[in-house]
Scaffold this active site. Structure first.
Site: not given
Ligand SMILES: *Cc1c(COP(=O)(O)O)cnc(C)c1O
Length: 378
Positions: A39, A255
């Site tokens: 999966k 930032y």
């Protein structure tokens, strides 16, 4: 769009891990089967290539979460049995010969009616609650499974449950004994399917193998404990140095100015960011391997870029390969390391980074010979 993050997936390691799991489980039950869980694009490793390799090595079953994942495999000409874990799909299931996991009696009724209309009988696995609290039949379990067994055109091939804390043998043994009790009850009614409950971590638990196991993370080289002899990680993640800048002491980086150089510094810029699944949480916490040495992530991780401190690695040059996950020289970064820096688990590291990376598959031939193949999907 082409990003720089590259994943090298070693399929030889995958198959070695597969055989390791097989030898452990066959030790407990000779006829035990392997349901390989692929999966989430095989935990970020690429479900098609991984499934093809497993099929070539005679895996009994593949397990996916959703119908679309199964469809992708069928379209890639993967023909082995596929167990659909979390989906109520009906039409496509018949069309592509998939095996449903039934976790609700109404779903069973719909499947039975559709199968009858089509004039076929299909194998199904029934999921039951034993302590996971997620999916599965949870009231009058034996009675309800019997009802499903009596529905026309359905054949119960398997009964399964899922461990919620496989690291805890005591709790797991409780779940295991609940499944054993159900097995007894069904057997007294003449219903004798295969039983399975074990994920990777359950494989070493007493009596947890039953007739099949469903390994996921262990196939890809990780255990839920720290290190496990006998398995090897399959994924290496690499990118390269985009720029190196010489900055004086006191320069803010990225930032929010969360890092200010404490000395005259060499700051490397690499083209990976949270858009690649490199968690922003790794800001000022992560490490990256450059020239066989670990360089700390400095400043806030951006969408596409991350800065690292190269002051102690002055030999680094622009365009040098850097390792996000994997080893170089004496240094190594595992999915466990990244998980601990980012407060998460290796599963999330692999699925986040792997799914976004451009993949290159390595088939180790002999010794040092490698055969590279680029994946078609970009
Ligand atoms: C994901 C999953 C597995 C595999 O778990 P791992 O811990 O990766 O081995 C097994 N069974 C079910 C039902 C799952 O959802």
């Amino acid at each position: 769009m082409s990003r720089f993050l590259q994943a090298e997936i070693n399929l030889k390691s995958l198959i070695d891990n597969f055989h390791f799991i097989k030898s452990v489980t066959k030790g407990a039950n000779k006829s035990s089967k392997i349901i390989a869980i692929v999966k989430a694009d095989a935990y970020g490793h690429g479900a098609i290539e991984v499934s093809k390799s497993l099929q070539k090595n005679n895996v009994d079953y593949l397990g996916v979460a959703f119908y679309d994942e199964a469809l992708t495999l069928r379209e890639a000409k993967i023909e082995c049995p596929i167990l659909l874990l979390f989906d109520r799909e009906i039409e496509g299931l018949f069309k592509h010969n998939l095996t449903p996991v039934i976790f609700d009696i109404n779903h069973a009724k719909e499947l039975s009616e559709y199968a009858k209309k089509k004039g076929v009988t299909i194998p199904v696995h029934v999921k039951v609650e034993t302590g996971m609290g997620r999916l599965g039949i949870y009231e009058n379990i034996c009675e309800q499974v019997k009802k499903i067994a009596n529905m026309s055109n359905l054949k119960i091939e398997g009964v399964m449950s899922h461990l919620s804390l496989a690291e805890d043998p005591l709790w797991s043994s409780e779940q295991i004994s609940r499944l054993k009790e159900l097995k007894k009850c069904l057997s007294s009614l003449g219903i004798n399917p295969i039983f399975h409950i074990s994920n990777s971590a359950g494989i070493f638990l007493e009596d947890a193998i039953f007739d099949a196991v469903r390994p996921g993370i262990m196939l890809y080289g990780y255990s839920t404990g720290d290190v496990l002899d006998g398995i090897r990680p399959c994924m290496t993640l690499k990118t390269k140095l985009l720029d190196i800048r010489k900055l004086p002491k006191g320069t803010p980086i990225s930032y929010g100015k969360t890092f200010i150089t404490k000395r005259d510094s060499l700051i490397g810029v690499i083209p990976i960011g949270y858009a690649d699944g490199y968690f922003r949480r790794l800001s000022n916490r992560g490490f990256i391997i450059v020239k066989g040495k670990k360089a700390p992530v400095v400043g806030t991780i951006c969408m596409d870029l991350t800065m690292i401190d190269l002051t102690d690695i002055p030999e680094a040059e622009v365009e040098d390969e850097v390792i996000i996950l994997g080893s170089c020289g004496k240094e190594k970064i595992t999915a466990w390391d990244i998980a601990s820096w980012a407060d998460t688990i290796p599963y999330e590291v692999l699925t986040s980074l792997g799914s976004k990376a451009k993949k290159k598959y390595i088939y180790e031939m002999e010794g040092m010979h490698y055969d590279f193949r680029e994946s078609k999907k970009s």
